[in-house]
Design a protein around this motif. Structure first.
Motif, PDB file in Angstrom:
ATOM      1  N   LEU A   8      23.508  52.343 135.172  1.00  0.00           N
ATOM      2  CA  LEU A   8      24.500  51.307 133.812  1.00  0.00           C
ATOM      3  C   LEU A   8      26.048  52.670 133.944  1.00  0.00           C
ATOM      4  CD1 LEU A   8      21.965  50.556 131.793  1.00  0.00           C
ATOM      5  CD2 LEU A   8      22.986  48.809 133.380  1.00  0.00           C
ATOM      6  N   THR A  65      30.701  49.862 129.844  1.00  0.00           N
ATOM      7  CA  THR A  65      30.042  49.117 128.786  1.00  0.00           C
ATOM      8  C   THR A  65      28.661  48.389 128.096  1.00  0.00           C
ATOM      9  OG1 THR A  65      30.731  47.407 129.793  1.00  0.00           O
ATOM     10  CG2 THR A  65      32.263  48.453 128.171  1.00  0.00           C
ATOM     11  N   GLU A  66      27.763  49.014 129.677  1.00  0.00           N
ATOM     12  CA  GLU A  66      26.465  48.259 129.997  1.00  0.00           C
ATOM     13  C   GLU A  66      25.459  48.975 129.123  1.00  0.00           C
ATOM     14  OE1 GLU A  66      28.526  49.616 132.733  1.00  0.00           O
ATOM     15  OE2 GLU A  66      28.751  47.473 133.690  1.00  0.00           O
ATOM     16  N   LYS A  80      26.515  50.790 126.008  1.00  0.00           N
ATOM     17  CA  LYS A  80      26.321  50.280 125.228  1.00  0.00           C
ATOM     18  C   LYS A  80      25.644  49.151 124.507  1.00  0.00           C
ATOM     19  CE  LYS A  80      29.546  49.465 121.523  1.00  0.00           C
ATOM     20  NZ  LYS A  80      30.963  49.493 120.728  1.00  0.00           N
ATOM     21  N   SER A  81      25.454  47.545 125.675  1.00  0.00           N
ATOM     22  CA  SER A  81      24.636  46.708 124.787  1.00  0.00           C
ATOM     23  C   SER A  81      23.479  47.172 125.129  1.00  0.00           C
ATOM     24  CB  SER A  81      25.534  45.580 125.994  1.00  0.00           C
ATOM     25  OG  SER A  81      25.392  46.270 127.447  1.00  0.00           O
ATOM     26  N   ILE A  82      23.289  47.766 126.047  1.00  0.00           N
ATOM     27  CA  ILE A  82      21.475  47.687 126.588  1.00  0.00           C
ATOM     28  C   ILE A  82      21.030  48.773 125.021  1.00  0.00           C
ATOM     29  CG2 ILE A  82      19.721  48.595 127.728  1.00  0.00           C
ATOM     30  CD1 ILE A  82      20.238  46.420 128.881  1.00  0.00           C
ATOM     31  N   GLY A 113      21.334  43.308 125.619  1.00  0.00           N
ATOM     32  CA  GLY A 113      21.308  43.447 127.495  1.00  0.00           C
ATOM     33  C   GLY A 113      20.389  42.490 128.513  1.00  0.00           C
ATOM     34  N   SER A 114      21.116  41.741 129.663  1.00  0.00           N
ATOM     35  CA  SER A 114      19.848  40.383 129.709  1.00  0.00           C
ATOM     36  C   SER A 114      20.619  40.428 131.443  1.00  0.00           C
ATOM     37  CB  SER A 114      21.343  39.641 129.731  1.00  0.00           C
ATOM     38  OG  SER A 114      20.459  38.165 130.298  1.00  0.00           O
ATOM     39  N   SER A 155      20.112  37.780 137.919  1.00  0.00           N
ATOM     40  CA  SER A 155      20.312  39.494 138.266  1.00  0.00           C
ATOM     41  C   SER A 155      19.140  38.797 139.407  1.00  0.00           C
ATOM     42  CB  SER A 155      19.928  40.309 137.591  1.00  0.00           C
ATOM     43  OG  SER A 155      18.662  39.709 137.251  1.00  0.00           O
TER      44      SER A 155
END
Length: 54
Positions: free
Chosen positions: A33, A36-37, A39-41, A46-47, A51
């Motif tokens: 990652l 920005t990924e 930070k969200s994880i 995270g989602s 996927s």
């Protein structure tokens, strides 16, 4: 108690796939990652919805 440096934490799981399909075999996959990924994880938002793995 000190944390194990070799331990890892599950951050996302595709629950809908287990509901919609019969899972016969599972695989572990690592991802890299950036931006920005990360930070969200870290925030736990995270989602993996919609996927896929190649």
């Amino acid at each position: 108690m000190a944390k194990n440096p070799n331990a890892y934490k599950l951050v996302a799981q595709n629950k809908k796939a287990y509901h919609d399909y019969f899972i016969e075999e599972t695989f572990e996959a690592g991802i890299v990652l950036v931006g920005t990924e990360v930070k969200s994880i870290r925030q736990g938002s995270g989602s993996v919805k919609e996927s896929f793995i190649r």
